[in-house]
Motif scaffolding. Sequence first.
Motif, PDB file in Angstrom:
ATOM      1  N   ALA A 300       1.078  -1.106  -0.027  1.00 37.01           N
ATOM      2  CA  ALA A 300       0.112  -0.029   0.069  1.00 37.01           C
ATOM      3  C   ALA A 300       0.861   1.196  -0.071  1.00 37.01           C
ATOM      4  CB  ALA A 300      -0.890   0.006   1.261  1.00 37.01           C
ATOM      5  N   ARG A 301       0.727   2.008  -0.847  1.00 33.76           N
ATOM      6  CA  ARG A 301       1.393   3.180  -0.995  1.00 33.76           C
ATOM      7  C   ARG A 301       0.755   4.366  -1.828  1.00 33.76           C
ATOM      8  NH1 ARG A 301       7.220   2.401  -3.868  1.00 33.76           N
ATOM      9  NH2 ARG A 301       8.011   2.005  -1.767  1.00 33.76           N
ATOM     10  N   GLY A 302       0.623   5.571  -1.228  1.00 35.47           N
ATOM     11  CA  GLY A 302      -0.241   6.878  -1.935  1.00 35.47           C
ATOM     12  C   GLY A 302      -1.550   6.347  -1.902  1.00 35.47           C
ATOM     13  N   GLY A 303      -2.249   5.449  -1.057  1.00 39.92           N
ATOM     14  CA  GLY A 303      -3.580   5.172  -1.061  1.00 39.92           C
ATOM     15  C   GLY A 303      -4.035   3.947  -2.104  1.00 39.92           C
ATOM     16  N   THR A 304      -3.067   3.550  -2.705  1.00 38.06           N
ATOM     17  CA  THR A 304      -3.167   2.600  -3.768  1.00 38.06           C
ATOM     18  C   THR A 304      -2.478   1.008  -3.039  1.00 38.06           C
ATOM     19  OG1 THR A 304      -3.009   3.806  -5.613  1.00 38.06           O
ATOM     20  CG2 THR A 304      -2.670   1.642  -6.106  1.00 38.06           C
ATOM     21  N   LEU A 305      -3.443   0.407  -3.412  1.00 38.02           N
ATOM     22  CA  LEU A 305      -3.195  -1.098  -2.807  1.00 38.02           C
ATOM     23  C   LEU A 305      -2.896  -2.241  -4.039  1.00 38.02           C
ATOM     24  CD1 LEU A 305      -2.894  -3.277  -0.495  1.00 38.02           C
ATOM     25  CD2 LEU A 305      -5.473  -3.760  -1.154  1.00 38.02           C
ATOM     26  N   THR A 306      -1.953  -2.819  -3.862  1.00 45.64           N
ATOM     27  CA  THR A 306      -1.454  -3.699  -5.041  1.00 45.64           C
ATOM     28  C   THR A 306      -1.098  -4.805  -4.302  1.00 45.64           C
ATOM     29  OG1 THR A 306      -0.237  -1.926  -6.163  1.00 45.64           O
ATOM     30  CG2 THR A 306       0.458  -4.237  -6.809  1.00 45.64           C
ATOM     31  N   MET A 307      -1.784  -6.178  -4.772  1.00 46.19           N
ATOM     32  CA  MET A 307      -1.610  -7.531  -4.280  1.00 46.19           C
ATOM     33  C   MET A 307      -1.044  -8.429  -5.400  1.00 46.19           C
ATOM     34  SD  MET A 307      -4.923  -7.652  -1.871  1.00 46.19           S
ATOM     35  CE  MET A 307      -6.133  -7.362  -3.306  1.00 46.19           C
ATOM     36  N   GLN A 308      -0.305  -9.262  -5.024  1.00 45.21           N
ATOM     37  CA  GLN A 308       0.227 -10.513  -5.695  1.00 45.21           C
ATOM     38  C   GLN A 308       0.294 -11.705  -5.274  1.00 45.21           C
ATOM     39  OE1 GLN A 308       3.741  -9.387  -8.331  1.00 45.21           O
ATOM     40  NE2 GLN A 308       3.792  -7.505  -7.508  1.00 45.21           N
ATOM     41  N   ALA A 309      -0.253 -12.666  -5.704  1.00 49.78           N
ATOM     42  CA  ALA A 309      -0.116 -14.256  -5.137  1.00 49.78           C
ATOM     43  C   ALA A 309       0.891 -14.866  -5.893  1.00 49.78           C
ATOM     44  CB  ALA A 309      -1.504 -14.639  -5.056  1.00 49.78           C
TER      45      ALA A 309
END
Length: 572
Positions: A300-309
């Motif tokens: 989570a950075r700058g209000g943006t969430l990035t997820m990876q499996a």
Amino acid sequence: MSSSVIEAESVLAVDIGSVFTRALLFDVVEERYRMIAATQVSSTIGAPFFDISESIFQALTRLEEITGRRLMEEAHLLLPTQEDGSGVDRFVLTFSAGQPLRVVAMGLLEDVSLASARKVLESTYCQIVEQISLNDRRKPEAQIDAILRARPDLVLIAGGTDQGATRSMAKLVDLLALALQLMPAENRPEVLYAGNSAITKQVSDRLEPYMRPHTVPNLRPDIDLENLIPAQEALSEIVYQRRSHQIGGLQSYSMISAITPQPSLRAFGRMIQFLEKITNAPQGVLGIDLGSATTGIAMARGGTLTMQALPIGTGFGLAKALEQNPLESITRWLPMHASDETVRDYLWHRTLYPTTVPTSLEYQAIEQAMLRQILAQVATRVAPDEGMYGFEPILVSGYALTQATSPAQSLLALLDGLQPIGVTTFILDPYGLLTALGAIAPLNPTLVVQVLESNALVNLGTVIAPLSPAQYGTPILKVRYELESGETSSVEVRQGMLVPLPIPNGQRARLHLQPLRPLRLSPTGKDTARSFKVTGGLLGAVIDARGRPITLPTDSARRRDLLKRWMATLGG
């Protein structure tokens, strides 16, 4: 006492993994929510049970033994809490077990719509088995054959900005409709449409004779704008629907769950995003969940969430990790000699028996070496170009790391594998707390905040890792620290050194950094003198001046000696 505390006084959270099933019990203690107990048992998703009910029963039985509180009656969970205090008010369930969904991704442009589609699919347990785009030079009949051969569980269609391309998108949909027509009804995949919203009704009309598609807002409403969240939420629901038919007992437990069971990474990511909001950390917050079959990343950075499996792990997922990494990238981290054959045989054995406990220091070292390489792959995914600059904090869960024999082992594995740059605090989640709280958050935010304020998470320590071009052994930094008691101390840091600062666990201290040579702690440029406060962890604070990337001696004897000295420096 707040109304939210009164509404749900106790919550039971269960997470179903491919190897372990975890159960955590939360309740009110002295008008504050606390984690009362946690336990972990072997999952029974596979032989001989093929049903999660048995592992949940075992976990609840163990919780009853730990707490002295009756949670079941005739092997069934008591809901809600009874007059005598037995049972719980709410139950939530998350899962990571099961085979990844086989997905066909369809889109217009490889580096635009399909790139956004991959981000959505990487956010949960999916495997892209086929891609079709405008640049695909295969004939339509060959593309249809490719879809049929892929045997997908899901087809994701993306492309076209809103009110943009319609004819090309309609061709993709027609192609899929022809493929669906050729499939037996029971084998048809789910379809998620996340493209140009102008033809959403046309897509539904074209596909509904064969199946009912899921439609969500466009992933790319504008060429420079991504909107991934609606598609990610829909994908989580699709994953659950598929898993509920594959995992015995999941449907029955979903009937008593306060919310629809969700993928563990989705819940984990929700907590990482929440932590980024409440800490307002400009560097961002990173979460890593090391599973047996899958490693989850939430950033989570700058209000943006990035997820990876990532389809690599410390048990079943070792097979994929071994395919992707040459053996020497693993053996270089061994502090003693072990033949390539021994290392290879032990790790492949772990893929078959992921609950195996290492029976010697040699086997333990092999596991720790493999762990470093898995973490290195995580770092490559998180920061492929500029390096792992100062996430604050980095939170890590997963049995392989949290159950290491010492905090020093855990921290050194994280430093060697991730090789962070700048100032980073490492937090361990030994109970899988973040996943549980992420599932509970929509029901009871008060519980989440109050449990986070307790000591359920473990602070390993803050690490300061400067980058300097200085030669090995050259003084690069002077560090002075002031404890709350008023005691001060200072140390000179040389290039290549690992220097612990003995700040007591839980105590605040102010650090003053005085560069003696040009160095960098942030990607913005060179750092001058600076001071800031840190909280001591289990290992206080640590200066890691070994450089990035860490360079190991080519001579095996010197390399093993250096690895031992680093561990001894941290007290391992």
